[in-house]
Design a protein around this motif. Structure first.
Motif, PDB file in Angstrom:
ATOM      1  N   GLN A  31       0.732  -1.114   0.242  1.00 27.07           N
ATOM      2  CA  GLN A  31       0.033   0.161   0.035  1.00 27.07           C
ATOM      3  C   GLN A  31       0.847   1.348   0.354  1.00 27.07           C
ATOM      4  O   GLN A  31       0.399   2.701  -0.128  1.00 27.07           O
ATOM      5  CB  GLN A  31      -0.924  -0.106   1.151  1.00 27.07           C
ATOM      6  CG  GLN A  31      -2.344   1.407   0.805  1.00 27.07           C
ATOM      7  CD  GLN A  31      -2.688   0.689  -0.213  1.00 27.07           C
ATOM      8  OE1 GLN A  31      -2.357   0.680  -1.176  1.00 27.07           O
ATOM      9  NE2 GLN A  31      -4.429   0.249  -0.443  1.00 27.07           N
ATOM     10  N   ARG A  32       2.034   1.385   0.281  1.00 31.46           N
ATOM     11  CA  ARG A  32       3.261   2.050   0.917  1.00 31.46           C
ATOM     12  C   ARG A  32       3.389   2.882  -0.451  1.00 31.46           C
ATOM     13  O   ARG A  32       3.380   3.645  -1.106  1.00 31.46           O
ATOM     14  CB  ARG A  32       4.652   1.899   1.252  1.00 31.46           C
ATOM     15  CG  ARG A  32       3.766   1.848   2.414  1.00 31.46           C
ATOM     16  CD  ARG A  32       5.267   2.273   3.458  1.00 31.46           C
ATOM     17  NE  ARG A  32       4.794   2.392   5.387  1.00 31.46           N
ATOM     18  CZ  ARG A  32       5.186   1.630   5.578  1.00 31.46           C
ATOM     19  NH1 ARG A  32       4.873   0.529   5.576  1.00 31.46           N
ATOM     20  NH2 ARG A  32       4.522   1.654   7.532  1.00 31.46           N
ATOM     21  N   VAL A  33       3.875   1.628  -1.263  1.00 32.94           N
ATOM     22  CA  VAL A  33       4.010   1.790  -3.152  1.00 32.94           C
ATOM     23  C   VAL A  33       2.400   2.123  -4.210  1.00 32.94           C
ATOM     24  O   VAL A  33       2.810   2.915  -5.043  1.00 32.94           O
ATOM     25  CB  VAL A  33       4.669   0.453  -3.904  1.00 32.94           C
ATOM     26  CG1 VAL A  33       4.266   0.041  -5.350  1.00 32.94           C
ATOM     27  CG2 VAL A  33       5.541  -0.663  -3.549  1.00 32.94           C
ATOM     28  N   GLY A  34       1.094   1.732  -3.588  1.00 33.05           N
ATOM     29  CA  GLY A  34      -0.177   2.061  -3.899  1.00 33.05           C
ATOM     30  C   GLY A  34       0.399   3.823  -3.549  1.00 33.05           C
ATOM     31  O   GLY A  34      -0.157   4.797  -4.475  1.00 33.05           O
ATOM     32  N   ILE A  35       1.099   4.267  -2.376  1.00 34.06           N
ATOM     33  CA  ILE A  35       0.655   5.525  -2.505  1.00 34.06           C
ATOM     34  C   ILE A  35       2.137   6.504  -3.075  1.00 34.06           C
ATOM     35  O   ILE A  35       0.955   7.429  -3.166  1.00 34.06           O
ATOM     36  CB  ILE A  35       0.311   5.864  -0.804  1.00 34.06           C
ATOM     37  CG1 ILE A  35      -0.370   5.676   0.177  1.00 34.06           C
ATOM     38  CG2 ILE A  35       1.059   7.357  -0.298  1.00 34.06           C
ATOM     39  CD1 ILE A  35      -0.285   5.326   1.262  1.00 34.06           C
ATOM     40  N   ALA A  36       2.278   6.288  -3.399  1.00 33.32           N
ATOM     41  CA  ALA A  36       3.780   6.413  -3.892  1.00 33.32           C
ATOM     42  C   ALA A  36       3.239   6.387  -5.338  1.00 33.32           C
ATOM     43  O   ALA A  36       3.721   7.485  -6.183  1.00 33.32           O
ATOM     44  CB  ALA A  36       5.081   5.313  -3.943  1.00 33.32           C
ATOM     45  N   ARG A  37       2.816   5.207  -5.657  1.00 38.01           N
ATOM     46  CA  ARG A  37       2.062   5.543  -6.898  1.00 38.01           C
ATOM     47  C   ARG A  37       1.996   6.913  -7.221  1.00 38.01           C
ATOM     48  O   ARG A  37       1.546   7.646  -8.690  1.00 38.01           O
ATOM     49  CB  ARG A  37       2.051   4.448  -7.753  1.00 38.01           C
ATOM     50  CG  ARG A  37       1.165   4.809  -8.822  1.00 38.01           C
ATOM     51  CD  ARG A  37       0.325   2.974  -9.562  1.00 38.01           C
ATOM     52  NE  ARG A  37      -0.340   2.796  -8.605  1.00 38.01           N
ATOM     53  CZ  ARG A  37      -1.728   1.711  -9.597  1.00 38.01           C
ATOM     54  NH1 ARG A  37      -0.725   0.759  -9.422  1.00 38.01           N
ATOM     55  NH2 ARG A  37      -2.350   1.643  -8.454  1.00 38.01           N
ATOM     56  N   CYS A  38       0.433   7.197  -6.631  1.00 44.76           N
ATOM     57  CA  CYS A  38      -0.344   8.010  -6.944  1.00 44.76           C
ATOM     58  C   CYS A  38       0.625   9.377  -6.174  1.00 44.76           C
ATOM     59  O   CYS A  38       0.431  10.403  -7.268  1.00 44.76           O
ATOM     60  CB  CYS A  38      -1.347   8.043  -5.038  1.00 44.76           C
ATOM     61  SG  CYS A  38      -2.823   8.709  -5.566  1.00 44.76           S
ATOM     62  N   ILE A  39       1.427   9.664  -5.041  1.00 43.05           N
ATOM     63  CA  ILE A  39       2.312  11.074  -5.524  1.00 43.05           C
ATOM     64  C   ILE A  39       2.882  11.195  -5.986  1.00 43.05           C
ATOM     65  O   ILE A  39       2.826  12.880  -6.039  1.00 43.05           O
ATOM     66  CB  ILE A  39       2.518  10.961  -3.680  1.00 43.05           C
ATOM     67  CG1 ILE A  39       3.652  10.399  -3.277  1.00 43.05           C
ATOM     68  CG2 ILE A  39       0.797  11.145  -2.551  1.00 43.05           C
ATOM     69  CD1 ILE A  39       4.100  10.308  -1.914  1.00 43.05           C
ATOM     70  N   VAL A  40       3.341  10.775  -6.366  1.00 41.52           N
ATOM     71  CA  VAL A  40       4.768  10.805  -7.424  1.00 41.52           C
ATOM     72  C   VAL A  40       4.005  12.186  -8.840  1.00 41.52           C
ATOM     73  O   VAL A  40       4.877  12.438  -9.526  1.00 41.52           O
ATOM     74  CB  VAL A  40       4.703   9.501  -8.066  1.00 41.52           C
ATOM     75  CG1 VAL A  40       4.642   8.799  -9.168  1.00 41.52           C
ATOM     76  CG2 VAL A  40       6.247   9.717  -8.308  1.00 41.52           C
ATOM     77  N   TYR A  41       3.308  11.844  -9.038  1.00 40.52           N
ATOM     78  CA  TYR A  41       2.159  12.716 -10.092  1.00 40.52           C
ATOM     79  C   TYR A  41       1.672  14.091  -9.693  1.00 40.52           C
ATOM     80  O   TYR A  41       1.060  14.632 -10.543  1.00 40.52           O
ATOM     81  CB  TYR A  41       2.115  11.824 -11.793  1.00 40.52           C
ATOM     82  CG  TYR A  41       0.144  11.128 -11.486  1.00 40.52           C
ATOM     83  CD1 TYR A  41       0.526   9.886 -10.262  1.00 40.52           C
ATOM     84  CD2 TYR A  41      -0.615  12.174 -11.680  1.00 40.52           C
ATOM     85  CE1 TYR A  41      -0.453   9.437 -10.871  1.00 40.52           C
ATOM     86  CE2 TYR A  41      -1.326  11.216 -11.313  1.00 40.52           C
ATOM     87  CZ  TYR A  41      -1.764   9.945 -10.445  1.00 40.52           C
ATOM     88  OH  TYR A  41      -3.011   8.822 -10.796  1.00 40.52           O
ATOM     89  N   SER A  42       1.978  14.756  -8.263  1.00 44.24           N
ATOM     90  CA  SER A  42       1.054  15.303  -7.466  1.00 44.24           C
ATOM     91  C   SER A  42      -0.272  16.018  -8.913  1.00 44.24           C
ATOM     92  O   SER A  42      -0.530  16.546  -8.695  1.00 44.24           O
ATOM     93  CB  SER A  42       1.833  16.694  -8.442  1.00 44.24           C
ATOM     94  OG  SER A  42       3.064  16.651  -8.376  1.00 44.24           O
ATOM     95  N   PRO A  43      -1.130  14.603  -8.022  1.00 46.33           N
ATOM     96  CA  PRO A  43      -2.694  14.921  -8.560  1.00 46.33           C
ATOM     97  C   PRO A  43      -3.214  16.279  -7.728  1.00 46.33           C
ATOM     98  O   PRO A  43      -2.754  16.089  -6.542  1.00 46.33           O
ATOM     99  CB  PRO A  43      -2.957  13.337  -8.637  1.00 46.33           C
ATOM    100  CG  PRO A  43      -1.932  12.665  -7.290  1.00 46.33           C
ATOM    101  CD  PRO A  43      -1.390  13.596  -7.640  1.00 46.33           C
ATOM    102  N   ALA A  44      -4.112  16.972  -9.093  1.00 43.45           N
ATOM    103  CA  ALA A  44      -5.055  17.920  -7.804  1.00 43.45           C
ATOM    104  C   ALA A  44      -5.781  16.849  -7.267  1.00 43.45           C
ATOM    105  O   ALA A  44      -5.659  17.935  -5.949  1.00 43.45           O
ATOM    106  CB  ALA A  44      -5.645  17.997  -9.181  1.00 43.45           C
ATOM    107  N   ILE A  45      -6.440  15.931  -6.602  1.00 42.92           N
ATOM    108  CA  ILE A  45      -6.934  15.800  -5.385  1.00 42.92           C
ATOM    109  C   ILE A  45      -6.251  13.902  -5.605  1.00 42.92           C
ATOM    110  O   ILE A  45      -5.965  13.376  -6.151  1.00 42.92           O
ATOM    111  CB  ILE A  45      -8.565  15.407  -5.431  1.00 42.92           C
ATOM    112  CG1 ILE A  45      -8.636  14.745  -6.673  1.00 42.92           C
ATOM    113  CG2 ILE A  45      -8.750  17.211  -5.176  1.00 42.92           C
ATOM    114  CD1 ILE A  45     -10.058  15.101  -6.130  1.00 42.92           C
TER     115      ILE A  45
END
Lengths: 276, 364
Positions: free
Chosen positions: B145-159
């Protein structure tokens, strides 16, 4: 390796094992025996290695099996992709359509293709009627006819293993990729294709194994140039009546099939281990 | 104008029905920029539907969805620029942690060097430096799940939306990761929309909680407001434990409950004389004592009752206390050793502060 699943399996496996031993291994042993002149010489193998007819049949077999596997893979993959996108109920119904040709004898299907593809068959008659001119496309008694007949038979054998690996892909992966901005083509290339590779490999290898041994389709739908090894065995057995040569060709075909069958079995085994 | 600038995502009368079944009744919701908003509710409450409508999982039946003032109601998911963390991680099983995190960057055509820098950064942020070459199967649930979170924050999405991200983890790890996600939110300042059915998780993490039930919003407010000022029976019962009492307003403006007690309520505004109301009292706000002990004396006791059940559950002991008229109250008090603990059949005094009584003003 003895696991709880294999322990005590003897009584269940024995009948089938004994039967296949009798109907498969014993005849194969006889063929080996004949091909070596009752175990005295390798002369029959020397003869076929020098025979240009054998060389041609060998090349034809490999080339036909290769292309039949590739075309079946492409057609079967598309069908499997479509089936994987349906609801379970619709998929079950469509699966019957995939299986339908499977329930028909290959002999009957091959004769049906002579009616469809023949000089005055359905396709040519229709095209003649459409254009008003006499159309007689060479659709049969050539490589094209063989390919049609073989892919028609082999495509379902691709559909099932590929469909199984497509259905094993977690749908959340597609959602995740979409949310991350991936377009459908990228999703197909980076997720669908690599994750269905085990099914593709298993399907292609088992189809290739079957394609190498085709006999009726090249005999009925092929021309003189489409002689495959199985037809050559038939030729030596019934026309030339040289059973030693026929056996040597048979052993060669058997070895050729083995080259594909062994990795196919290995893949299935590793896949089973991953799943467990 | 300023209003719009502060709003990250806005739902205007959005609804979703599947055939004739409403999954989400007409709902309006405005999420502030940088806010940690939790959608809390039981399964089937509409929280996942709301999440799917924002991420573009399926189209809304009606209404409009605005992201940073831009209408995204009908935009395909890939054009919304949203990040999502899934309950079952949804990591690509055939890719390493590095490639999983690099996926959204490759989609966006970043250069090799940029990708390496950003992925290394994201891995460090979630504490997974050195794990870049592991496949998901070689990682524990928490690491995945940490990888899942990293995959999400890495591209700085709006939300960033998280759909029960800790649901598959055991209790201790879940609490640890709640804190990690809270810290992460504080550090990157992105708007978080978090879905859970776990009330403690919601209370611990959120700036605001959006409590949902039956395909609609029940109450929207800070964790404090939801816990201390629930507006309905559902809110009172879903978050924390509660005692519900019913009574009608007497001439003095107090609430006369079935037990015959007259209870002073802190806020009389809008209460109609003679009408029935439900009030809520949290079990831990009731003080109990044996006669003559502590602060509860016969003179100061609000009520008297008999202990009919005792469960010792660690730091707290839950008592079931029966009032003379048969009303059962649940009371939570700090645990005492067995010899001092209240026993079934004992008569005790109860006291609570009128401030702790909450009149439930909304029907569910």
């Amino acid at each position: 390796m003895v696991t709880s699943a294999t322990r005590g399996a003897g009584p269940f496996v024995a009948p089938a094992a004994i039967l296949s031993l009798l109907v498969a291994l014993v005849p194969i042993a006889f063929i080996l025996y004949f091909s070596t002149m009752e175990g005295t010489s390798v002369e029959p193998f020397r003869t076929i290695l020098k025979s240009s007819l054998f060389h041609r049949a060998m090349t034809t077999t490999v080339v036909v099996a290769f292309w039949a596997s590739i075309i079946s893979l492409v057609l079967g993959y598309i069908v499997a992709l479509h089936l994987a996108r349906q609801t379970a109920r619709r998929r079950a119904a469509l699966m019957v359509l995939v299986l339908l040709p499977f329930w028909t004898s290959i002999l009957v299907k091959s004769y049906a293709f002579t009616i469809i593809l023949g000089r005055e068959g359905i396709i040519n008659s229709f095209l003649s009627w459409l254009t008003g001119a006499q159309v007689a496309l060479p659709l049969i008694f050539n490589r094209f006819g063989v390919m049609v007949g073989m892919t028609n038979y082999l495509t379902p054998l691709i559909v099932f293993p590929v469909l199984a690996s497509l259905l094993a892909i977690d749908p959340a992966l597609y959602r995740a990729a979409e949310v991350m901005g991936a377009k459908p083509i990228r999703i197909f290339l980076t997720i669908t294709l690599p994750l269905s590779a085990p099914g593709v490999l298993a399907g292609v290898l088992s189809v290739a194994v079957m394609a190498l041994g085709f006999f009726i389709v090249p005999a009925l739908l092929g021309g003189r140039q489409d002689l495959m090894l199985a037809n050559l065995v038939d030729f030596y057995t019934r026309e030339v009546l040289d059973w030693n040569i026929a056996s040597a060709v048979g052993v060669t075909l058997f070895a050729l099939v083995g080259i594909f069958a062994i990795p196919a079995t290995l893949i299935r085994r590793t896949k089973g281990r991953i799943a467990s | 104008m300023r209003e719009i600038e502060l709003t990250s995502i806005e739902l205007k009368d959005v609804s979703k029905s599947f055939g004739s079944v409403f999954a989400l009744r007409s709902t309006s919701l405005s999420v502030r920029k940088g806010e940690f908003l939790t959608l809390l509710g039981p399964s089937g409450s509409g929280k996942s539907t709301l999440l799917n409508l924002i991420s573009g999982g399926y189209p809304a039946s009606s209404g409009r969805i605005l992201l940073n003032g831009k209408d995204i109601t009908n935009a395909p998911p890939r054009q919304r620029g949203i990040g999502m963390v899934f309950q079952n991680y949804a990591l690509m099983p055939h890719m390493t942690a590095f490639d999983n995190i690099a996926y959204p960057l490759r989609v966006r055509g970043y250069s090799k060097d940029d990708i390496r820098t950003k992925v290394t950064d994201a891995l460090a942020r979630v504490g997974l430096t050195g794990f870049e070459n592991r496949k998901p199967k070689q990682l524990s649930g928490g690491q995945q799940q940490r990888v899942g979170i990293a995959r999400c924050i890495v591209y700085s999405p709006a939300i960033i939306m998280m759909d029960e991200p800790l649901g598959a983890l055991d209790k201790n790890l879940r609490e640890q990761m709640q804190d990690e996600i809270k810290i992460l939110h504080r550090e990157i300042g992105t708007t978080f929309i978090y879905v859970t059915h776990d009330q403690e998780e919601a209370l611990n993490m959120s700036d605001r909680i959006c409590l949902m039930n039956n395909g609609g919003i029940v109450q929207l407010g800070t964790p404090d407001e939801l816990y201390f000022q629930p507006i309905s029976r559902f809110a009172a019962q879903f978050i924390g434990e509660s005692n519900l009492l019913a009574g009608s307003v007497d001439d003095a403006g107090d609430l006369r409950i079935a037990t015959g007690y007259s209870l002073k309520v802190p806020d009389h505004r809008g209460l109609v004389r003679g009408q029935r109301y439900e009030i809520m009292l949290r079990p831990e706000r009731i003080h109990v004592a044996r006669d003559g002990q502590g602060e509860v004396t016969p003179a100061t006791a609000t009520a008297r009752g008999t202990v009919v059940g005792v469960s010792f559950i660690g730091s707290m002991t839950t008592l079931a206390v029966e009032l003379p008229d048969g009303t059962l109250l649940k009371v939570k008090s700090t645990s005492l050793p067995a010899q001092n603990r209240y026993k079934v059949g004992e008569s005790i005094g109860l006291r609570w502060d009128p401030e702790d009584l909450v009149v439930l003003r909304s029907e569910d």
